[in-house]
Write an enzyme that holds these catalytic residues in place. Sequence first.
Site, PDB file in Angstrom:
ATOM      1  N   CYS A  67       5.983  -0.219   6.947  1.00 50.97           N
ATOM      2  CA  CYS A  67       5.600   0.938   6.147  1.00 50.97           C
ATOM      3  C   CYS A  67       6.788   1.335   5.275  1.00 50.97           C
ATOM      4  O   CYS A  67       7.921   1.350   5.766  1.00 50.97           O
ATOM      5  CB  CYS A  67       5.208   2.083   7.074  1.00 50.97           C
ATOM      6  SG  CYS A  67       4.758   3.596   6.210  1.00 50.97           S
ATOM      7  N   LEU A  68       6.521   1.645   4.024  1.00 47.94           N
ATOM      8  CA  LEU A  68       7.606   2.037   3.120  1.00 47.94           C
ATOM      9  C   LEU A  68       8.285   3.329   3.586  1.00 47.94           C
ATOM     10  O   LEU A  68       9.426   3.583   3.201  1.00 47.94           O
ATOM     11  CB  LEU A  68       7.080   2.198   1.684  1.00 47.94           C
ATOM     12  CG  LEU A  68       6.574   0.911   1.023  1.00 47.94           C
ATOM     13  CD1 LEU A  68       5.999   1.208  -0.353  1.00 47.94           C
ATOM     14  CD2 LEU A  68       7.672  -0.139   0.922  1.00 47.94           C
TER      15      LEU A  68
ATOM     16  N   HIS B 173      -4.194   1.273   7.790  1.00 51.11           N
ATOM     17  CA  HIS B 173      -2.845   1.843   7.765  1.00 51.11           C
ATOM     18  C   HIS B 173      -2.759   3.002   6.763  1.00 51.11           C
ATOM     19  O   HIS B 173      -2.263   4.081   7.089  1.00 51.11           O
ATOM     20  CB  HIS B 173      -1.848   0.727   7.408  1.00 51.11           C
ATOM     21  CG  HIS B 173      -0.434   1.173   7.260  1.00 51.11           C
ATOM     22  ND1 HIS B 173       0.576   0.757   8.096  1.00 51.11           N
ATOM     23  CD2 HIS B 173       0.156   2.006   6.352  1.00 51.11           C
ATOM     24  CE1 HIS B 173       1.722   1.322   7.719  1.00 51.11           C
ATOM     25  NE2 HIS B 173       1.490   2.085   6.661  1.00 51.11           N
ATOM     26  N   GLU B 174      -3.275   2.767   5.550  1.00 47.92           N
ATOM     27  CA  GLU B 174      -3.171   3.800   4.504  1.00 47.92           C
ATOM     28  C   GLU B 174      -4.048   5.012   4.834  1.00 47.92           C
ATOM     29  O   GLU B 174      -3.655   6.149   4.584  1.00 47.92           O
ATOM     30  CB  GLU B 174      -3.519   3.228   3.132  1.00 47.92           C
ATOM     31  CG  GLU B 174      -2.609   2.101   2.649  1.00 47.92           C
ATOM     32  CD  GLU B 174      -1.121   2.387   2.777  1.00 47.92           C
ATOM     33  OE1 GLU B 174      -0.717   3.556   2.652  1.00 47.92           O
ATOM     34  OE2 GLU B 174      -0.361   1.437   3.023  1.00 47.92           O
TER      35      GLU B 174
ATOM     36  N   GLN C  74       3.028   9.959   1.125  1.00 43.35           N
ATOM     37  CA  GLN C  74       4.317   9.252   1.126  1.00 43.35           C
ATOM     38  C   GLN C  74       5.177   9.613  -0.086  1.00 43.35           C
ATOM     39  O   GLN C  74       6.367   9.344  -0.105  1.00 43.35           O
ATOM     40  CB  GLN C  74       4.100   7.737   1.174  1.00 43.35           C
ATOM     41  CG  GLN C  74       3.514   7.272   2.505  1.00 43.35           C
ATOM     42  CD  GLN C  74       3.390   5.766   2.535  1.00 43.35           C
ATOM     43  OE1 GLN C  74       2.400   5.217   2.086  1.00 43.35           O
ATOM     44  NE2 GLN C  74       4.409   5.086   3.044  1.00 43.35           N
TER      45      GLN C  74
ATOM     46  N   GLY D 195       0.829  -1.198   0.000  1.00 46.18           N
ATOM     47  CA  GLY D 195       0.000   0.000   0.000  1.00 46.18           C
ATOM     48  C   GLY D 195       0.860   1.242   0.000  1.00 46.18           C
ATOM     49  O   GLY D 195       2.026   1.202   0.407  1.00 46.18           O
TER      50      GLY D 195
ATOM     51  N   HIS E 237      -2.424   7.421   7.113  1.00 47.42           N
ATOM     52  CA  HIS E 237      -1.469   8.329   6.455  1.00 47.42           C
ATOM     53  C   HIS E 237      -2.164   9.632   6.031  1.00 47.42           C
ATOM     54  O   HIS E 237      -1.561  10.701   6.083  1.00 47.42           O
ATOM     55  CB  HIS E 237      -0.888   7.671   5.192  1.00 47.42           C
ATOM     56  CG  HIS E 237       0.295   6.789   5.441  1.00 47.42           C
ATOM     57  ND1 HIS E 237       1.483   7.256   5.945  1.00 47.42           N
ATOM     58  CD2 HIS E 237       0.486   5.458   5.223  1.00 47.42           C
ATOM     59  CE1 HIS E 237       2.355   6.255   6.037  1.00 47.42           C
ATOM     60  NE2 HIS E 237       1.773   5.145   5.606  1.00 47.42           N
TER      61      HIS E 237
HETATM   62 NI    NI Z   1       2.625   3.281   5.474  1.00 49.47          NI
END
Ligand code: NI
Length: 163
Positions: free
Chosen positions: A89-90, A131-132, A51, A46, A135
């Site tokens: 998380c990226l 999670h997304e 991000q 995701g 953000h």
């Molecule tokens: Ni993330």
Amino acid sequence: MAIRTIREMGDTVLNKVCKEVKEVTPRTRELIADMLETMYEANGVGLAAPQVGVLKRIVVIDCTGEDPIVMINPRILETSGEQTGQEGCLSVPGKSGVVTRPNYVKAVAYNENMEQFTIEGTELLARAICHELDHLEGHLYVEKVEGDLENVGEAEEDWEEEE
Ligand code: NI
């Protein structure tokens, strides 16, 4: 399409509340295509627009590796149950941590044609949606981690030493 730079924890863009998308322009489509390419290149499940430094309410998710979900202005309608498990998380590379999330999520969003759709997910998909969407409110999973963040790279090194 292009791969965009993934912003990492400490970059203040990740702590801001994102703005609603009013219309899907060619630029929005380009952003979405880039987000998908960036997510796949980084082996993520995701990615949210902040991000890649864009404060818009857009997320992409792909838990299966073949069926991307694009959510514009997503909103959670309903949650139930609970799951506790590892999350990463990226924007927090090399780390993971234990987070408790709902086990079922029902959400509403718009697609790239600004058509509204609802989506239901359990387990990994439910976790990814939560999670997304966090953000988009400027929140990272590390705020919800139970215990310490673990070093993913370190675990691999331990494993290698055993050989
Ligand atoms: Ni993330």
